[in-house]
Write a protein that holds these residues in place. Structure first.
Motif, mmCIF file in Angstrom:
data_model
loop_
_atom_site.group_PDB
_atom_site.id
_atom_site.type_symbol
_atom_site.label_atom_id
_atom_site.label_comp_id
_atom_site.label_asym_id
_atom_site.label_seq_id
_atom_site.Cartn_x
_atom_site.Cartn_y
_atom_site.Cartn_z
ATOM 1 N N GLU A 82 84.748 94.831 44.771
ATOM 2 C CA GLU A 82 84.327 93.961 45.316
ATOM 3 C C GLU A 82 85.771 92.669 45.921
ATOM 4 N N GLU A 83 85.495 92.084 46.711
ATOM 5 C CA GLU A 83 86.561 91.266 47.642
ATOM 6 C C GLU A 83 86.668 89.707 47.056
ATOM 7 N N GLY A 84 87.796 89.295 46.791
ATOM 8 C CA GLY A 84 87.490 88.286 46.305
ATOM 9 C C GLY A 84 87.441 88.132 44.335
ATOM 10 N N VAL A 85 87.448 89.108 43.827
ATOM 11 C CA VAL A 85 87.261 88.768 42.029
ATOM 12 C C VAL A 85 88.545 89.455 42.105
ATOM 13 N N LEU A 86 89.198 89.148 40.778
ATOM 14 C CA LEU A 86 90.401 88.972 40.084
ATOM 15 C C LEU A 86 90.292 88.889 38.480
ATOM 16 N N ALA A 87 91.312 90.359 38.369
ATOM 17 C CA ALA A 87 91.674 90.033 36.606
ATOM 18 C C ALA A 87 92.861 89.067 36.411
ATOM 19 N N SER A 88 93.201 88.830 35.109
ATOM 20 C CA SER A 88 94.651 87.840 34.915
ATOM 21 C C SER A 88 94.394 88.154 33.616
ATOM 22 N N CYS A 89 95.915 88.996 32.593
ATOM 23 C CA CYS A 89 95.945 88.688 31.218
ATOM 24 C C CYS A 89 96.943 88.326 30.867
ATOM 25 N N SER A 90 97.243 87.829 29.674
ATOM 26 C CA SER A 90 98.246 87.244 29.007
ATOM 27 C C SER A 90 98.220 87.577 28.127
ATOM 28 N N TRP A 91 99.555 86.854 27.145
ATOM 29 C CA TRP A 91 100.108 86.592 26.063
ATOM 30 C C TRP A 91 99.338 85.687 25.089
ATOM 31 N N ASP A 92 98.473 85.071 25.648
ATOM 32 C CA ASP A 92 97.922 84.351 24.921
ATOM 33 C C ASP A 92 96.444 85.266 24.416
ATOM 34 N N CYS A 93 96.061 86.556 24.626
ATOM 35 C CA CYS A 93 95.536 87.041 23.746
ATOM 36 C C CYS A 93 94.087 87.925 24.799
ATOM 37 N N ARG A 94 94.089 86.959 26.329
ATOM 38 C CA ARG A 94 93.183 86.930 27.131
ATOM 39 C C ARG A 94 92.941 87.650 28.002
ATOM 40 N N VAL A 95 91.720 88.492 28.560
ATOM 41 C CA VAL A 95 91.732 88.768 29.909
ATOM 42 C C VAL A 95 90.604 87.866 30.307
ATOM 43 N N ASN A 96 90.884 87.340 31.874
ATOM 44 C CA ASN A 96 89.957 86.457 32.468
ATOM 45 C C ASN A 96 89.609 87.391 34.120
ATOM 46 N N VAL A 97 88.513 87.252 34.226
ATOM 47 C CA VAL A 97 87.659 87.541 35.578
ATOM 48 C C VAL A 97 87.025 87.104 36.632
ATOM 49 N N PHE A 98 87.927 86.238 37.286
ATOM 50 C CA PHE A 98 86.970 85.009 38.650
ATOM 51 C C PHE A 98 87.080 85.867 40.222
ATOM 52 N N THR B 193 96.779 80.343 28.572
ATOM 53 C CA THR B 193 97.865 78.801 27.890
ATOM 54 C C THR B 193 99.652 79.612 27.193
ATOM 55 N N GLU B 194 99.595 80.878 27.319
ATOM 56 C CA GLU B 194 100.659 81.334 27.588
ATOM 57 C C GLU B 194 101.124 82.058 28.910
ATOM 58 N N PHE B 195 101.993 82.707 28.726
ATOM 59 C CA PHE B 195 102.798 83.980 29.891
ATOM 60 C C PHE B 195 101.973 84.589 30.676
ATOM 61 N N VAL B 196 101.100 84.897 32.133
ATOM 62 C CA VAL B 196 100.694 85.752 32.191
ATOM 63 C C VAL B 196 101.359 86.159 33.134
ATOM 64 N N VAL B 197 100.908 88.122 32.284
ATOM 65 C CA VAL B 197 101.922 89.102 32.596
ATOM 66 C C VAL B 197 101.135 90.164 33.955
ATOM 67 N N GLY B 198 100.187 89.962 33.778
ATOM 68 C CA GLY B 198 99.820 90.984 35.056
ATOM 69 C C GLY B 198 98.514 89.985 35.333
ATOM 70 N N CYS B 199 97.885 90.785 36.807
ATOM 71 C CA CYS B 199 96.067 90.060 37.346
ATOM 72 C C CYS B 199 96.266 91.976 38.141
ATOM 73 N N ALA B 200 95.291 92.233 38.372
ATOM 74 C CA ALA B 200 95.228 93.308 39.049
ATOM 75 C C ALA B 200 93.128 92.378 40.367
ATOM 76 N N TRP B 201 93.483 92.796 41.317
ATOM 77 C CA TRP B 201 92.273 92.533 42.593
ATOM 78 C C TRP B 201 91.062 93.588 41.862
ATOM 79 N N SER B 202 89.580 93.716 41.818
ATOM 80 C CA SER B 202 89.433 94.167 41.684
ATOM 81 C C SER B 202 88.701 95.170 43.519
ATOM 82 N N LEU B 203 88.396 96.799 42.745
ATOM 83 C CA LEU B 203 88.798 97.509 43.626
ATOM 84 C C LEU B 203 87.183 97.019 44.450
#
Length: 344
Positions: free
Chosen positions: A326-342, A314-324
């Motif tokens: 597990e293929e296809g797993v991505l983490a994202s982080c945002s100014w909404d104070c949330r880390v997502n892994v999907f 719900t805010e700027f997404v400023v970071g993303c990083a692939w799992s080293l």
């Protein structure tokens, strides 16, 4: 078929700027954060673990965090010590942390005169890391030394990112507010004058290649893990561009680089781009349009380059990083104070 919801961790009061997966532990993440969106106030380094959860959806847990006096803008894990990592701070400092210790960093450096915006640990020459700053400089460091090894006067303006090549230990790529992406060869003779001089505008090392990547600020870049001298860049112009920089000349000043692919779709500036460590044709991007997107540079005939849009933030997404690991797993982080892994 519906996608499972992302695993999510909330860190109230601290907006995220960057995150990184550990190269040693498959389930360990580090997140660099700042109070008040990094404009003023302190920062935090969060250590996050990813564990299996119900229904196959992973669960994120906060293991510990470290308080800092100023906001944190980037984080990079050591390639030689599984428990150590460095952070880049808004007060111009760089700190080395050991996650087995509870309070203070084990080393700190204060050479940059403005905000340090990126840090990157070499995965080839594993005893070195590099930093870039809004003071226009890039510095090379060893965690064992009290001072930097080399300073590159890379740009005359903010250097948003500096990254070691994953293929050649002496090549560093940078991007800047001046719209260029530059490659530096640390083996090249320096441009420093032979006689004592106060001409501080003379660079210590000239770029081997300068790529005019955009007419606006270039905020991020990344090396392709499989194709040497292929990089992606992105920034204020909202596009992600893939460059073939094999025109680079060792030890000389060159201008070039061919744009292979231009990926359009983000509605606002792109803050982070990262190639997949598992596929040579897949990369992710994070944007101020509150999405994280995944692209392929080689779509099937007639199909889109865009593979996936992740938009729960719900805010700027400023970071993303692939799992080293597990293929296809991505983490994202945002100014909404949330880390997502999907999973993509």
């Amino acid at each position: 078929m519906s996608r499972p919801p992302p695993a999510m961790l909330q860190t109230p009061g601290f907006a995220h700027y960057a995150l990184a997966w550990s190269p040693f532990h498959t389930t360990r993440l580090a997140v660099a954060s700042s109070a008040n969106y990094g404009l003023v106030g302190n920062g935090r380094l969060h250590l996050v673990s990813v564990s299996p959860g119900p229904g196959g959806v992973p669960a994120l847990g906060l293991d510990k965090y470290y308080e800092t006096q100023d906001g944190l803008y980037d984080v990079a894990w050591s390639e030689v010590h599984e428990n150590q990592l460095v952070t880049a701070s808004g007060d111009g400092s760089i700190r080395l942390w050991d996650v087995m210790l509870n309070d203070l960093p084990i080393r700190a450096w204060q050479e940059h005169t403005r905000e340090v915006f990126s840090v990157d640990w070499s995965n080839v020459q594993k005893d070195l890391f590099v930093s870039s700053s809004w003071d226009g400089n890039v510095k090379l460091w060893s965690p064992e030394r009290p001072r930097s090894i080399t300073t590159l006067h890379a740009h005359h303006s903010c250097v948003y990112q500096a990254l070691f090549s994953p293929h050649q230990p002496d090549i560093i790529a940078t991007c800047s507010t001046d719209g260029t992406m530059k490659l530096f060869d640390l083996r090249a003779p320096s441009y420093a004058p032979t006689l004592p001089s106060t001409n501080f505008s003379t660079p210590l090392a000239a770029a081997a290649l300068t790529v005019p990547a955009s007419t606006t600020e270039v905020l991020t870049l990344d090396w392709n893990k499989y194709r040497p001298f292929v990089l992606a860049s992105a920034g204020v112009d909202k596009g992600v561009k893939v460059w073939d920089c094999r025109m680079a000349k060792t030890g000389g000043e060159g201008v070039g680089g061919v744009c292979e692919v231009a990926l359009a779709g983000h509605e606002y500036a792109v803050r982070k781009v990262q190639w997949s460590p598992h596929r040579p044709d897949v990369l992710a991007s994070a944007s101020y349009d509150m999405t994280c997107r995944v692209w392929t540079t080689t779509p099937p005939s007639g199909r889109s380059h865009l593979l996936h849009i992740h938009d729960p933030h719900t805010e700027f997404v400023v970071g993303c990083a692939w799992s080293l690991y597990e293929e296809g797993v991505l983490a994202s982080c945002s100014w909404d104070c949330r880390v997502n892994v999907f999973r993509v």
